[in-house]
Design a protein around this motif. Structure first.
Motif, PDB file in Angstrom:
ATOM      1  N   VAL A 125      32.282  12.954  -4.078  1.00 52.73           N
ATOM      2  CA  VAL A 125      31.857  11.555  -3.019  1.00 52.73           C
ATOM      3  C   VAL A 125      30.083  11.534  -3.598  1.00 52.73           C
ATOM      4  N   ALA A 126      29.572  10.257  -3.941  1.00 51.19           N
ATOM      5  CA  ALA A 126      28.456   9.756  -4.197  1.00 51.19           C
ATOM      6  C   ALA A 126      28.024   9.515  -3.101  1.00 51.19           C
ATOM      7  N   TRP A 127      26.249  10.108  -2.435  1.00 45.18           N
ATOM      8  CA  TRP A 127      26.014   9.734  -1.238  1.00 45.18           C
ATOM      9  C   TRP A 127      24.571   9.358  -1.139  1.00 45.18           C
ATOM     10  N   ILE A 128      24.236   8.399  -0.894  1.00 45.54           N
ATOM     11  CA  ILE A 128      22.668   7.986  -0.548  1.00 45.54           C
ATOM     12  C   ILE A 128      22.279   7.643   0.982  1.00 45.54           C
ATOM     13  N   ASN A 129      21.042   8.470   0.961  1.00 42.07           N
ATOM     14  CA  ASN A 129      20.166   8.118   2.864  1.00 42.07           C
ATOM     15  C   ASN A 129      19.450   7.136   2.379  1.00 42.07           C
ATOM     16  N   THR A 130      19.907   5.670   3.237  1.00 37.94           N
ATOM     17  CA  THR A 130      18.881   5.054   2.693  1.00 37.94           C
ATOM     18  C   THR A 130      17.752   4.666   3.290  1.00 37.94           C
TER      19      THR A 130
END
Length: 209
Positions: A125-130
């Motif tokens: 899983v690749a994730w980013i908290n915008t």
């Protein structure tokens, strides 16, 4: 391009379109949001009732309620399948706080349509908290009680809006499924009451005696 590659390419595009349509047409479970029952009682006419039900079953409300939320579309998956070498993988995320997931966390999980016992997980899983800029790429390396790959991972993302993509491989005894990326968006609440609870109006002050 070989016949097999052309077949897989066409099937992948078709399945991607089917996944998008199927996700939009799905009837998600209604979250337990404070005030939702009262809102339903206020809906009288058919248009009002339809609007309230659209709100009650929307993924937006489930995001805010910290509920199970599917990714935007099922992931086309190649290399395995019972009829053709193409199938689907459903990915989802559950935000806390729940019994298993704390506030500031998301539990990501995937479910392959290919039958059989999972032997290995190469999913990530690749994730980013915008909201904060925090990000990462992590393996879905959770295990079941029996020690088999569970195709899940609890990730501490921090509060805010998180956009994530799940991709990679799932290994079986006689096949390897290649899961193409699927993308989802999730709201992760801070510690304390969920936004749906915090948004409830304060009780009116008592009239003077």
């Amino acid at each position: 391009m070989s016949v097999m590659r052309r077949t897989i390419a066409v099937a992948t595009v078709g399945i991607a379109a089917f996944g998008l349509a199927g996700t939009a047409a799905a009837d998600p479970a209604t979250p337990d949001v404070p005030g939702l029952a009262e809102l339903r009682t206020q809906a009288v006419g058919p248009e009002e009732k339809a609007a309230v039900e659209a709100l009650a079953t929307s993924t937006v409300l489930r995001d805010v309620a910290g509920e199970y939320t599917p990714f935007l579309y099922t992931a086309p998956t190649v290399g395995c399948g019972t009829v053709a070498p193409v199938t689907l993988t459903l990915a989802s995320g559950t935000t806390g706080p729940t019994a298993a997931v704390k506030a500031n966390e998301i539990s990501f999980q995937a479910l392959s349509a290919y039958p059989g016992v999972v032997k290995s997980s190469g999913l990530n899983v690749a994730w980013i908290n915008t909201s904060t800029g925090a990000s990462g790429i992590l393996p879905l390396d959770g295990l079941t009680e029996g020690g088999y790959p569970a195709l899940n991972k609890i990730v501490t993302t921090g509060a805010g809006t998180v956009v994530a993509s799940i991709f990679g491989t799932v290994g079986y005894t006689n096949a390897t499924c290649y899961v193409l990326p699927t993308v989802g968006s999730f709201f992760v609440p801070e510690e304390g009451p969920l936004p749906a609870e915090a948004a409830q109006p304060a009780p009116a002050p008592a009239p003077p005696a």
